[in-house]
Scaffold this motif. Structure first.
Motif, short mmCIF file in Angstrom:
data_model
loop_
_atom_site.label_atom_id
_atom_site.label_comp_id
_atom_site.label_asym_id
_atom_site.label_seq_id
_atom_site.Cartn_x
_atom_site.Cartn_y
_atom_site.Cartn_z
N GLU A 28 0.82 -1.21 0.00
CA GLU A 28 0.00 0.00 0.00
C GLU A 28 0.86 1.26 0.00
O GLU A 28 0.50 2.26 -0.62
CB GLU A 28 -0.92 0.01 1.23
CG GLU A 28 -2.00 -1.03 1.17
CD GLU A 28 -2.77 -1.16 2.48
OE1 GLU A 28 -2.37 -0.55 3.50
OE2 GLU A 28 -3.76 -1.92 2.49
N SER A 29 1.99 1.22 0.69
CA SER A 29 2.83 2.41 0.87
C SER A 29 3.79 2.67 -0.28
O SER A 29 4.21 3.81 -0.48
CB SER A 29 3.64 2.28 2.16
OG SER A 29 2.78 2.17 3.27
N PHE A 30 4.19 1.64 -1.01
CA PHE A 30 5.23 1.79 -2.03
C PHE A 30 4.76 1.21 -3.38
O PHE A 30 5.18 0.12 -3.78
CB PHE A 30 6.51 1.10 -1.57
CG PHE A 30 7.04 1.65 -0.28
CD1 PHE A 30 7.69 2.86 -0.23
CD2 PHE A 30 6.84 0.95 0.91
CE1 PHE A 30 8.16 3.38 0.97
CE2 PHE A 30 7.30 1.46 2.12
CZ PHE A 30 7.96 2.67 2.15
N PRO A 31 3.92 1.94 -4.09
CA PRO A 31 3.35 1.42 -5.34
C PRO A 31 4.36 1.22 -6.47
O PRO A 31 4.08 0.48 -7.41
CB PRO A 31 2.30 2.47 -5.73
CG PRO A 31 2.74 3.71 -5.04
CD PRO A 31 3.41 3.27 -3.77
N ASP A 32 5.54 1.84 -6.38
CA ASP A 32 6.52 1.71 -7.45
C ASP A 32 7.80 1.00 -7.03
O ASP A 32 8.78 1.01 -7.77
CB ASP A 32 6.88 3.11 -7.98
CG ASP A 32 5.68 3.82 -8.58
OD1 ASP A 32 4.86 3.15 -9.25
OD2 ASP A 32 5.54 5.04 -8.36
N ALA A 33 7.80 0.40 -5.86
CA ALA A 33 9.02 -0.25 -5.35
C ALA A 33 9.38 -1.47 -6.19
O ALA A 33 8.50 -2.26 -6.58
CB ALA A 33 8.82 -0.67 -3.90
N PRO A 34 10.66 -1.65 -6.48
CA PRO A 34 11.08 -2.82 -7.26
C PRO A 34 10.89 -4.15 -6.53
O PRO A 34 10.88 -5.20 -7.15
CB PRO A 34 12.56 -2.55 -7.54
CG PRO A 34 12.99 -1.53 -6.56
CD PRO A 34 11.77 -0.76 -6.16
N GLN A 35 10.71 -4.11 -5.22
CA GLN A 35 10.54 -5.34 -4.42
C GLN A 35 9.10 -5.84 -4.41
O GLN A 35 8.81 -6.85 -3.77
CB GLN A 35 10.97 -5.08 -2.96
CG GLN A 35 12.38 -4.62 -2.80
CD GLN A 35 12.52 -3.10 -2.84
OE1 GLN A 35 11.60 -2.38 -3.23
NE2 GLN A 35 13.68 -2.61 -2.47
N ARG A 36 8.21 -5.18 -5.10
CA ARG A 36 6.79 -5.53 -5.02
C ARG A 36 6.50 -6.98 -5.42
O ARG A 36 5.67 -7.63 -4.80
CB ARG A 36 5.96 -4.57 -5.87
CG ARG A 36 5.85 -3.19 -5.25
CD ARG A 36 4.99 -2.29 -6.10
NE ARG A 36 3.63 -2.75 -6.21
CZ ARG A 36 2.68 -2.53 -5.31
NH1 ARG A 36 2.94 -1.84 -4.23
NH2 ARG A 36 1.46 -2.99 -5.51
N THR A 37 7.17 -7.48 -6.42
CA THR A 37 6.92 -8.87 -6.85
C THR A 37 7.27 -9.84 -5.73
O THR A 37 6.47 -10.71 -5.38
CB THR A 37 7.71 -9.20 -8.12
OG1 THR A 37 7.29 -8.32 -9.16
CG2 THR A 37 7.47 -10.63 -8.56
#
Length: 95
Positions: free
Chosen positions: A22-31
């Protein structure tokens, strides 16, 4: 979140992963975070939530792939002789 996963605290993973997404919509770690979240849901028997995470992840990856493909196409075409000639003739919007 790593510590919660390491020590088997599925609820800790769920709480932290959800907050991260929710806090980091563009973070590379999302996957990676999404996969850990889905695994935690699976281990706790929350199949609907698990599948919702996978669906959201697939949609996100598809959007990124479409954006990358569009940028790649634009990058390949931008320097071609036809585009440069159109720009010289006043068709700058083609690039």
């Amino acid at each position: 979140m790593e510590a919660f996963a390491l020590y088997g605290s599925d609820q800790g993973v769920i709480t932290r992963a959800t907050r991260f997404l929710e806090s980091f919509p563009d973070a590379p770690q999302r996957t990676d975070v999404s996969l850990r979240l889905a695994e935690a849901y699976a281990r706790t028997g929350r199949e609907n939530e698990e599948l919702a995470v996978y669906d959201a992840l697939l949609e996100e990856l598809a959007r990124k792939a479409e954006g990358a493909a569009g940028a790649e196409r634009g990058g390949r075409c931008a320097g071609t002789p036809a585009v440069r000639r159109a720009q010289q003739l006043g068709g700058g919007a083609l690039a």
